[in-house]
Design an enzyme around this catalytic site. Structure first.
Site, short mmCIF file in Angstrom:
data_model
loop_
_atom_site.label_atom_id
_atom_site.label_comp_id
_atom_site.label_asym_id
_atom_site.label_seq_id
_atom_site.Cartn_x
_atom_site.Cartn_y
_atom_site.Cartn_z
N THR A 57 6.42 2.98 12.91
CA THR A 57 5.00 3.22 13.19
C THR A 57 4.80 3.88 14.55
N ASP A 58 3.69 4.62 14.69
CA ASP A 58 3.37 5.21 16.00
C ASP A 58 3.03 4.13 17.03
N GLU A 59 2.82 2.88 16.56
CA GLU A 59 2.46 1.81 17.50
C GLU A 59 3.61 1.42 18.41
N THR A 99 9.98 -11.26 9.30
CA THR A 99 10.15 -10.19 8.30
C THR A 99 10.51 -8.86 8.96
N ARG A 141 -10.35 -6.82 19.59
CA ARG A 141 -9.00 -7.32 19.30
C ARG A 141 -8.29 -7.57 20.63
N SER A 172 7.61 -6.20 17.10
CA SER A 172 8.63 -6.50 16.08
C SER A 172 9.11 -5.22 15.41
N LYS A 173 8.22 -4.25 15.24
CA LYS A 173 8.63 -2.96 14.64
C LYS A 173 9.52 -2.18 15.63
N PHE A 187 0.81 -1.22 0.00
CA PHE A 187 0.00 0.00 0.00
C PHE A 187 0.85 1.28 0.00
N GLY A 215 -5.70 -7.29 23.41
CA GLY A 215 -4.70 -6.27 23.74
C GLY A 215 -4.86 -4.99 22.93
N HIS A 216 -6.08 -4.70 22.49
CA HIS A 216 -6.35 -3.56 21.59
C HIS A 216 -5.86 -2.23 22.19
N ARG A 274 -7.63 6.72 16.47
CA ARG A 274 -6.48 6.65 15.58
C ARG A 274 -6.34 8.00 14.86
P1 NAD Z 1 1.33 -3.63 3.16
O1 NAD Z 1 0.97 -4.80 4.01
O2 NAD Z 1 0.31 -3.04 2.27
O3 NAD Z 1 2.59 -4.02 2.24
C1 NAD Z 1 3.70 -4.71 2.74
C2 NAD Z 1 4.56 -5.08 1.54
O4 NAD Z 1 5.73 -5.76 2.01
C3 NAD Z 1 3.87 -6.04 0.57
O5 NAD Z 1 4.08 -5.63 -0.75
C4 NAD Z 1 4.54 -7.38 0.84
O6 NAD Z 1 4.56 -8.24 -0.28
C5 NAD Z 1 5.94 -6.93 1.23
N1 NAD Z 1 6.64 -7.91 2.07
C6 NAD Z 1 6.18 -8.55 3.17
N2 NAD Z 1 7.12 -9.39 3.65
C7 NAD Z 1 8.21 -9.25 2.85
C8 NAD Z 1 9.49 -9.83 2.84
N3 NAD Z 1 9.84 -10.74 3.76
N4 NAD Z 1 10.36 -9.47 1.87
C9 NAD Z 1 10.02 -8.57 0.92
N5 NAD Z 1 8.80 -7.99 0.87
C10 NAD Z 1 7.90 -8.33 1.83
O7 NAD Z 1 1.95 -2.57 4.15
P2 NAD Z 1 1.78 -0.99 4.26
O8 NAD Z 1 0.52 -0.70 4.99
O9 NAD Z 1 2.04 -0.38 2.96
O10 NAD Z 1 2.99 -0.66 5.27
C11 NAD Z 1 4.29 -0.38 4.76
C12 NAD Z 1 5.22 -0.04 5.92
O11 NAD Z 1 4.72 1.08 6.63
C13 NAD Z 1 5.37 -1.15 6.94
O12 NAD Z 1 6.71 -1.19 7.37
C14 NAD Z 1 4.47 -0.73 8.09
O13 NAD Z 1 4.94 -1.24 9.31
C15 NAD Z 1 4.60 0.78 8.01
N6 NAD Z 1 3.46 1.57 8.46
C16 NAD Z 1 2.21 1.35 7.97
C17 NAD Z 1 1.17 2.18 8.35
C18 NAD Z 1 -0.22 2.00 7.79
O14 NAD Z 1 -1.14 2.70 8.24
N7 NAD Z 1 -0.46 1.13 6.82
C19 NAD Z 1 1.40 3.22 9.25
C20 NAD Z 1 2.69 3.40 9.76
C21 NAD Z 1 3.71 2.58 9.35
O1 DAU Z 2 -0.83 3.24 13.62
C1 DAU Z 2 -0.11 2.80 12.50
C2 DAU Z 2 -0.55 1.38 12.19
O2 DAU Z 2 -1.84 1.49 11.61
C3 DAU Z 2 0.40 0.65 11.26
O3 DAU Z 2 1.65 0.52 11.86
C4 DAU Z 2 -0.17 -0.73 10.89
O4 DAU Z 2 0.65 -1.38 9.95
C5 DAU Z 2 -1.55 -0.52 10.30
O5 DAU Z 2 -2.15 -1.79 10.03
C6 DAU Z 2 -2.45 0.27 11.26
O6 DAU Z 2 -2.73 -0.51 12.46
P1 DAU Z 2 -4.18 -0.45 13.16
O7 DAU Z 2 -4.35 -1.67 13.95
O8 DAU Z 2 -4.40 0.85 13.83
O9 DAU Z 2 -5.11 -0.46 11.82
P2 DAU Z 2 -6.43 -1.27 11.47
O10 DAU Z 2 -6.91 -0.68 10.19
O11 DAU Z 2 -6.24 -2.73 11.53
O12 DAU Z 2 -7.41 -0.84 12.63
C7 DAU Z 2 -7.76 0.52 12.85
C8 DAU Z 2 -8.68 0.57 14.06
O13 DAU Z 2 -9.92 -0.04 13.70
C9 DAU Z 2 -8.15 -0.19 15.25
O14 DAU Z 2 -8.52 0.48 16.45
C10 DAU Z 2 -8.86 -1.53 15.17
C11 DAU Z 2 -10.21 -1.17 14.55
N1 DAU Z 2 -10.82 -2.21 13.72
C12 DAU Z 2 -10.05 -2.79 12.76
C13 DAU Z 2 -10.58 -3.77 11.94
C14 DAU Z 2 -9.74 -4.45 10.88
C15 DAU Z 2 -12.15 -2.53 13.88
O15 DAU Z 2 -12.85 -1.99 14.75
N2 DAU Z 2 -12.68 -3.50 13.07
C16 DAU Z 2 -11.94 -4.14 12.12
O16 DAU Z 2 -12.50 -5.04 11.43
#
Ligand code: NAD
Ligand code: DAU
Length: 337
Positions: free
Chosen positions: A126-128, A101, A274, A154-155, A12, A276-277, A215
């Site tokens: 990540t902020d997590e 990973t 979830r 892990s992050k 993404f 440990g949400h 969030r």
């Molecule tokens: P995503 O799950 O959409 O994409 C992850 C990508 O990594 C995929 O293309 C997958 O094929 C690839 N991948 C997974 N394991 C791999 C491996 N072992 N070797 C090579 N490629 C591998 O993730 P995203 O939401 O785009 O997140 C990207 C980064 O941003 C991550 O590091 C995540 O921790 C961080 N992040 C995400 C968010 C969010 O809201 N999505 C917020 C803050 C930080």
């Molecule tokens: O904060 C940054 C993080 O945001 C990234 O590091 C992660 O990679 C990314 O997945 C995201 O984590 P969250 O757990 O915050 O995102 P998610 O979209 O899974 O959930 C957002 C909120 O919505 C969270 O409080 C859980 C809740 N939720 C999620 C799902 C999937 C629901 O209530 N129902 C659901 O079905």
């Protein structure tokens, strides 16, 4: 820095970053290195594939040999590491893959940067890592880490390793800690794309617990701009929070999605929480703002743009909601009850 390896660039945020960088820096070479897990999709890079400055390599960041060969073949001087197992719920089901990973993969990349003497390693964090933050507090970059899920642990561990390579080996590293992103190519397991696509199909929106968790949702391109700024102007060894600084309750986000789509609130369905949400994340983003960044989208603008993208791009998300996705959905939402 002009030849970039973008790990996880088929996911993404990574794919949005690739499009952003190719458009902004025509002189840079962008090589995506991605394992193509369930979350990685070649079609996210469709337009990029036409560029002479772009290449794609399928590979695992834990595979030391292929990482090194790719760096040498493309004369890579900088790595931006997006590759990760990113879904908290999946990390609860299977913590092993997340650690492999997110931590071991990051170390493999750091070793390559050290051995091949690259100019920069940028870690997408990540902020997590800060854990749940009670109001009215906000996390600042110097705060201690208290991660509470296998994903965030892990992050956080990876970040410790990145910093240790800076201190011990003088590796040129920078880090960004982003809040929740939304926008195009967001895999529909995450809350915003899941709720949007379910609503479009008149299916229930599964709200975990009481829906009062908070969030900070930011538009993905705002996050990409911040990464770009830190790459070019950030201080080595430093981490930067990236977010709007405004939090929204999950239930309000879900209602807004239904309102944008003109769907009834009766689709909201409360499901078991979830494990440990984390109740709330909240960032202090003054350090990044001082570097010259501010987000171009409010939450409402980002959400509306995102929902409209999903409405216009059914051909992207409909095929995803089949096969492995349905098996995961059943485990997470039906069998867990
Ligand atoms: P995503 O799950 O959409 O994409 C992850 C990508 O990594 C995929 O293309 C997958 O094929 C690839 N991948 C997974 N394991 C791999 C491996 N072992 N070797 C090579 N490629 C591998 O993730 P995203 O939401 O785009 O997140 C990207 C980064 O941003 C991550 O590091 C995540 O921790 C961080 N992040 C995400 C968010 C969010 O809201 N999505 C917020 C803050 C930080
Ligand atoms: O904060 C940054 C993080 O945001 C990234 O590091 C992660 O990679 C990314 O997945 C995201 O984590 P969250 O757990 O915050 O995102 P998610 O979209 O899974 O959930 C957002 C909120 O919505 C969270 O409080 C859980 C809740 N939720 C999620 C799902 C999937 C629901 O209530 N129902 C659901 O079905």
């Amino acid at each position: 820095m002009k030849n970039f390896l973008i790990t996880g660039g088929a996911g993404f945020i990574g794919s949005n970053f690739v499009h952003y960088m190719l458009a902004k820096y025509p002189a840079y070479k962008i090589v995506v290195y991605d394992k193509l897990t369930y979350a990685g999709r070649r079609e996210n890079l469709e337009n990029a594939e036409d560029s002479p400055h772009f290449a794609f390599v399928q590979g695992d960041i834990c595979d030391e040999k292929t990482v090194a060969e790719t760096i040498q073949q493309y004369n890579i001087d900088s790595i931006v590491n997006f590759a990760a197992e990113t879904h908290v719920d999946r990390s609860i089901m299977n913590p092993v893959d997340a650690v492999q990973t997110n931590l071991n993969g990051a170390q493999t990349l750091l070793e390559a940067v050290r051995n091949l003497k690259l100019e920069r390693f940028h870690q997408i964090s990540t902020d997590e890592v800060y854990g749940a933050i009670p109001a009215p507090n906000r996390s600042r970059e110097g705060d201690p880490f208290e991660p509470r899920s296998p994903y965030s642990a892990s992050k956080a561990a990876a970040e410790h390793l990145v910093y240790s390579y800076f201190v011990t080996y003088n590796l040129p590293v920078t880090t960004t800690r982003g809040s929740n992103n939304i926008g195009p190519y967001h895999y529909p397991e995450k809350a915003v794309p899941l709720f949007t696509t379910n609503a479009m199909e008149n299916q229930p929106l599964p709200i975990y617990g009481d829906g009062m968790q908070m969030r900070d949702w930011q538009y993905v391109i705002d996050h990409c701009e911040a990464i770009d700024l830190v790459l070019h102007k950030g201080k080595l060894g430093e981490a930067y929070n990236v977010g709007t600084g405004v939090e929204t309750h999950n239930i309000d986000m879900a209602k807004k999605i239904l309102d944008i789509l003109g769907k009834p609130h009766s689709l909201l369905t409360y499901v078991p929480d979830r494990a440990g949400h984390d109740r709330r994340y909240a960032l202090d983003v003054s350090k990044l703002r001082a570097l010259g960044w501010k987000p171009s989208h409010t939450f409402d603008q980002a959400l509306e743009k995102t929902v409209k993208w999903f409405v216009a791009n059914e051909k992207w998300w409909r095929p995803i909601k089949s096969g492995e996705y349905l098996e995961y959905y059943k485990k997470q939402y039906v069998e867990r009850r």
